[in-house]
Design an enzyme around this catalytic site. Structure first.
Site, PDB file in Angstrom:
ATOM      1  N   ALA A  64       0.810  -1.225   0.000  1.00  0.00           N
ATOM      2  CA  ALA A  64       0.000   0.000   0.000  1.00  0.00           C
ATOM      3  C   ALA A  64       0.836   1.266   0.000  1.00  0.00           C
ATOM      4  CB  ALA A  64      -0.943  -0.010   1.200  1.00  0.00           C
ATOM      5  N   LYS A  72      -0.901 -16.464  -0.298  1.00  0.00           N
ATOM      6  CA  LYS A  72       0.497 -16.009  -0.345  1.00  0.00           C
ATOM      7  C   LYS A  72       0.946 -15.471   1.006  1.00  0.00           C
ATOM      8  CE  LYS A  72      -0.734 -11.448  -0.546  1.00  0.00           C
ATOM      9  NZ  LYS A  72      -0.267 -10.291   0.232  1.00  0.00           N
TER      10      LYS A  72
END
Length: 432
Positions: free
Chosen positions: A219, A290
């Protein structure tokens, strides 16, 4: 769907279609339930740049935190509650003290704590979760979730997955019946009945269709407009299905069609490239699984075993991600998604080198602290999704008697649960 909810949805449908006066006024309104604001920033930039398709203003409901029932005795806290969670917790609007060193600090306005949403709207920045990044002026933060979604024809969910059920309960009956959604949530929804994607959970609870977005998207880098790419998946069913026995409520013809072209327009930026595909299961699972592999990579880096060891862990992890998709979502998941798209191998590489799950796992090994302690010290109030996903996936695999089929996922769970040590990882993932 309860009778009261059905009546509210019918009233919304009548108000927006039956009278000929559509809330969208031939343009889509977009709402984002978010925390860090990076995706909301992108969306607001694109609604402003594409006025023929979208209303410029984007509403953002900032998901902030939760408190246990034992703390509900404080009237000041109760006034700020916005809904109940599955575990008896309540989502709340956070109070934040803007530091006097902040360039927009005004002593007459910021001498004491204020709601984070009001600060975001005043300084156009999320100073706690995305500091130093200027947010577009057409992005408006609101503490009211029903208000945020009531006129939105496109909903974006970018929240910690433990809040999903609570959020859906709050807005069920408030969102437009023809709304469409995109889930950016990194996790899977595990229940006694089985395992499902959060895109499916959102769609089922709200009676609308929900796609997915996931990719190699740290982010802070996305918000700083450093080049990256992502994958959006969207493939609404045609005709009645199990989740939509009566079929989806169609998007009014006066609004632009919600399709691959529109979604690329909504999310693509010169610094944030988008590929739109139809594999919602593959995109969702890539984003969730993941994080388990990233924990294993962090354990390896904490022991300073080197790049070869981490590459081995990542290889095994990628195989287990793909195997999980084929085994449990065989009707919709494409194996190629894990190797060809940003949501697969690219996100795995990023998460195993620079993500928060990797960071906390590495620091846990190096300092000897529990990963929960590191999480509380390093993440500024945010929560790891990898530890939650590892435990939920293990519950599902154990119930199915399939732990041995996924040795890496199982090893990470056992390390987190204190059943084994990190040094045993090579033996635990070895297969014939």
């Amino acid at each position: 769907m309860g009778s009261a909810t059905a009546v509210r949805r019918l009233n919304l449908l009548t108000r927006t279609i039956g009278t000929g006066t559509r809330i969208g006024s031939m343009k889509h309104r977009v709402t984002d339930a978010d925390r860090g604001s990076a995706i909301a920033k992108i969306v607001a930039e694109n609604t402003k740049a594409n006025p023929d398709a979208f209303h410029e203003e984007v509403k953002m409901f900032v998901i902030l935190g939760a408190i246990p029932p034992s703390r509900l005795s404080s009237s000041s806290m109760t006034d700020r509650l916005t809904g109940d969670g599955d575990d008896g917790r309540w989502v709340f609007e956070e109070q934040y003290q803007l530091p006097s060193s902040h360039p927009r600090y005004d002593k007459s306005k910021h001498s004491g704590p204020q709601s984070l949403t009001s600060i975001i709207n005043y300084i156009h920045e999320n100073p706690k979760y995305l500091p130093g990044i200027t947010l577009p002026p057409n992005l408006f933060a609101t503490p009211s979730l029903p208000d945020a979604v009531s006129e939105a024809s496109i909903l974006i969910f970018n929240v910690p997955h433990q809040f999903v059920s609570s959020i859906c309960r709050q807005i069920n009956g408030s969102c437009l019946p023809y709304a469409r959604a995109v889930s950016c949530i990194k996790g899977v929804d595990v229940s006694p009945d089985g395992i499902s994607l959060f895109s499916d959970t959102i769609g089922r609870k709200l009676g609308i269709y929900c796609g997915a977005l996931s990719g190699a998207n740290i982010a802070s880098e996305v918000a700083a407009e450093k080049f990256s790419e992502t994958t959006v998946a969207y493939a609404p069913p045609e005709g009645p299905t199990g989740d939509f026995p009566q079929g989806l409520t169609p998007v009014p013809e006066e609004l632009p069609a919600v399709d691959h072209v529109l979604l690329k327009t909504l999310f693509h930026r010169p610094y944030f490239h988008v590929r739109v595909v139809s594999d919602v299961a593959g995109v969702s699972l890539g984003g969730a699984l993941k994080n388990i592999v990233a924990l294993a990579a962090g354990f390896v880096d904490g022991l300073e075993w080197g790049d070869n060891a981490k590459a081995a862990v990542m290889r095994v992890g990628l195989l287990e991600m793909r195997k999980f998709g084929k085994m449990f979502f065989s009707q919709s998941c494409r194996s190629a998604t894990f190797t060809e798209e940003s949501c697969g191998v690219a996100d795995l590489i990023t998460s195993c080198n620079g993500g928060r799950n990797h960071k906390c796992a590495r620091l846990s090994v190096r300092t000897g602290k529990s990963i929960e302690t590191v999480e509380s010290e390093e993440l500024n109030g945010q929560k790891l999704q990898g530890t939650i996903t590892a435990r939920e996936v293990n519950v599902y695999l154990k119930n199915k008697g399939l732990e041995d089929e996924f040795p890496l996922f199982t090893a990470v769970y056992k390390i987190l649960n204190g059943e084994t040590n990190v040094e045993s990882l090579p033996q635990l993932i070895e297969t014939d």
